[in-house]
Design a protein around this motif. Structure first.
Motif, short mmCIF file in Angstrom:
data_model
loop_
_atom_site.label_atom_id
_atom_site.label_comp_id
_atom_site.label_asym_id
_atom_site.label_seq_id
_atom_site.Cartn_x
_atom_site.Cartn_y
_atom_site.Cartn_z
N ASN A 1 -26.10 45.08 -4.18
CA ASN A 1 -26.87 45.60 -3.33
C ASN A 1 -26.73 45.28 -1.93
OD1 ASN A 1 -27.96 43.03 -3.87
ND2 ASN A 1 -29.83 43.75 -3.57
N LEU A 2 -26.26 44.18 -1.65
CA LEU A 2 -25.96 43.80 -0.21
C LEU A 2 -24.89 44.56 0.38
CD1 LEU A 2 -28.03 41.34 0.10
CD2 LEU A 2 -26.10 40.06 0.79
N ALA A 3 -23.82 45.12 -0.19
CA ALA A 3 -22.87 45.69 0.26
C ALA A 3 -23.41 47.12 0.90
CB ALA A 3 -21.93 46.03 -0.73
N TYR A 4 -24.35 47.78 -0.02
CA TYR A 4 -24.93 49.09 0.73
C TYR A 4 -25.74 48.95 1.90
CZ TYR A 4 -24.17 50.96 -4.09
OH TYR A 4 -23.62 51.29 -5.25
N LEU A 5 -26.60 47.75 1.88
CA LEU A 5 -27.28 47.61 3.33
C LEU A 5 -26.31 47.13 4.20
CD1 LEU A 5 -30.19 45.35 1.56
CD2 LEU A 5 -30.04 47.68 2.00
N ARG A 6 -25.33 46.54 4.05
CA ARG A 6 -24.26 46.01 5.20
C ARG A 6 -23.69 47.28 5.70
NH1 ARG A 6 -20.63 43.47 2.71
NH2 ARG A 6 -19.36 44.92 2.42
N TRP A 7 -23.22 48.36 4.74
CA TRP A 7 -22.85 49.67 5.26
C TRP A 7 -23.93 50.49 6.06
CZ3 TRP A 7 -21.16 50.94 -0.34
CH2 TRP A 7 -19.85 50.16 -0.88
N VAL A 8 -24.76 50.65 5.58
CA VAL A 8 -26.19 51.19 6.41
C VAL A 8 -26.27 50.68 7.86
CG1 VAL A 8 -28.78 51.49 6.58
CG2 VAL A 8 -27.26 51.98 4.51
N GLU A 9 -26.16 49.28 7.86
CA GLU A 9 -26.23 48.79 9.16
C GLU A 9 -25.23 49.09 10.07
OE1 GLU A 9 -28.88 46.53 10.56
OE2 GLU A 9 -29.98 47.48 8.65
N GLU A 10 -23.79 48.91 9.51
CA GLU A 10 -23.00 49.41 10.37
C GLU A 10 -22.96 51.03 10.83
OE1 GLU A 10 -17.86 49.77 9.96
OE2 GLU A 10 -19.19 48.74 8.39
N ALA A 11 -23.47 51.83 9.75
CA ALA A 11 -23.58 53.03 10.20
C ALA A 11 -24.58 53.51 11.37
CB ALA A 11 -23.70 53.98 8.89
N ARG A 12 -25.75 52.68 11.24
CA ARG A 12 -26.78 52.80 12.06
C ARG A 12 -26.47 52.32 13.59
NH1 ARG A 12 -31.00 49.21 11.13
NH2 ARG A 12 -30.25 48.00 13.13
N SER A 13 -25.51 51.28 13.67
CA SER A 13 -25.07 50.74 14.77
C SER A 13 -24.31 51.62 15.42
CB SER A 13 -24.70 49.29 14.69
OG SER A 13 -25.58 48.42 14.27
N LYS A 14 -23.07 52.21 14.89
CA LYS A 14 -22.28 53.09 15.29
C LYS A 14 -22.95 54.43 15.62
CE LYS A 14 -18.29 50.85 13.21
NZ LYS A 14 -17.10 50.84 12.38
N MET A 15 -23.74 54.79 14.71
CA MET A 15 -24.48 56.35 15.11
C MET A 15 -25.28 56.17 16.23
SD MET A 15 -26.96 58.48 12.76
CE MET A 15 -27.95 57.03 12.35
N ALA A 16 -26.13 55.03 16.42
CA ALA A 16 -26.97 54.74 17.71
C ALA A 16 -25.98 54.84 18.86
CB ALA A 16 -27.77 53.79 17.51
N SER A 17 -25.17 54.35 19.11
CA SER A 17 -24.18 54.17 19.99
C SER A 17 -23.64 55.65 20.33
CB SER A 17 -22.92 53.01 19.81
OG SER A 17 -23.49 51.85 19.74
N GLN A 18 -23.24 56.24 19.28
CA GLN A 18 -22.88 57.65 19.60
C GLN A 18 -23.94 58.58 19.89
OE1 GLN A 18 -20.27 59.43 16.24
NE2 GLN A 18 -21.65 60.92 16.26
N LEU A 19 -24.94 58.30 19.69
CA LEU A 19 -26.06 58.97 20.37
C LEU A 19 -26.65 58.90 21.49
CD1 LEU A 19 -28.12 59.55 16.72
CD2 LEU A 19 -26.84 61.36 17.86
N GLY A 20 -26.04 57.71 22.11
CA GLY A 20 -26.37 57.26 23.61
C GLY A 20 -27.38 56.16 23.48
N ILE A 21 -27.80 55.37 22.31
CA ILE A 21 -28.72 54.40 22.57
C ILE A 21 -27.86 53.09 22.66
CG2 ILE A 21 -30.17 52.88 21.16
CD1 ILE A 21 -30.82 55.29 19.40
N ASP A 22 -27.93 52.42 23.71
CA ASP A 22 -26.92 51.35 24.29
C ASP A 22 -27.57 49.99 23.88
OD1 ASP A 22 -25.47 49.58 25.60
OD2 ASP A 22 -25.37 50.75 27.55
N TRP A 23 -27.35 49.54 22.60
CA TRP A 23 -27.90 48.44 22.06
C TRP A 23 -27.64 47.17 23.09
CZ3 TRP A 23 -30.99 49.92 18.92
CH2 TRP A 23 -30.69 50.95 17.78
N VAL A 24 -26.51 47.05 23.44
CA VAL A 24 -25.90 46.02 24.36
C VAL A 24 -26.60 45.81 25.66
CG1 VAL A 24 -24.01 45.02 25.34
CG2 VAL A 24 -23.87 45.96 23.23
N ARG A 25 -26.74 47.01 26.31
CA ARG A 25 -27.36 47.02 27.67
C ARG A 25 -28.90 46.78 27.36
NH1 ARG A 25 -31.00 49.57 29.97
NH2 ARG A 25 -30.92 51.29 28.57
N LEU A 26 -29.70 47.12 26.46
CA LEU A 26 -31.07 47.02 26.16
C LEU A 26 -31.15 45.38 25.99
CD1 LEU A 26 -31.91 49.53 23.72
CD2 LEU A 26 -33.32 48.84 25.92
N ALA A 27 -30.41 44.77 25.03
CA ALA A 27 -30.43 43.30 24.71
C ALA A 27 -30.15 42.39 26.17
CB ALA A 27 -29.50 42.91 23.74
#
Length: 137
Positions: free
Chosen positions: A24-50
């Motif tokens: 189960n942890l592998a699925y969650l890790r993949w989702v976290e990676e996908a969410r981070s990459k997708m958000a960046s592609q959509l213009g959500i700048d996590w690094v700048r916000l932080a």
């Protein structure tokens, strides 16, 4: 679900238990990676916000449904989209599917909030994020 983002992945040995079934942890890790990459592609700048605004997304809820197992060496796809955006929350939806036959393995719904640190106070979701759910392909 119509994906806004797809992350291809091949199941590695370290993703599985001793029977070659993805844990189960592998699925969650993949989702976290996908969410981070997708958000960046959509213009959500996590690094700048932080770094510049000291604002961080925090996971409020994580709903996981297991449909069918994935196995060692399977080629899989993690499909994701922004499901909806509310005043102080953003919701993501993910499907993990076996690429060979499009078999649904796992669905995940996540709710995240934007938080001002170090106070830990909720912040309004930026206006341009509200358009992301409407921009489905």
């Amino acid at each position: 679900m119509i994906p806004q983002f797809t992350l291809p992945y091949q199941v590695m040995y370290y993703d599985t238990d001793c029977g070659g079934v993805v844990h189960n942890l592998a699925y969650l890790r993949w989702v976290e990676e996908a969410r981070s990459k997708m958000a960046s592609q959509l213009g959500i700048d996590w690094v700048r916000l932080a770094r510049e605004e000291d604002q961080h997304t925090v996971l409020v809820s994580h709903e996981v449904h297991y449909h069918s197992p994935a196995f060692l060496a399977d080629d899989i796809r993690v499909n994701g989209c922004v499901e909806r955006v509310e005043k102080s929350s953003i919701f993501f939806l993910f499907e993990i599917r076996r690429a060979e036959n499009d078999k649904l393995c796992v669905t995940v719904r996540q709710r995240l909030a934007l938080v001002q640190m170090p106070q830990g106070r909720p912040r309004r979701i930026p206006e341009h994020w509200h358009k992301l759910a409407a921009e489905q392909p």
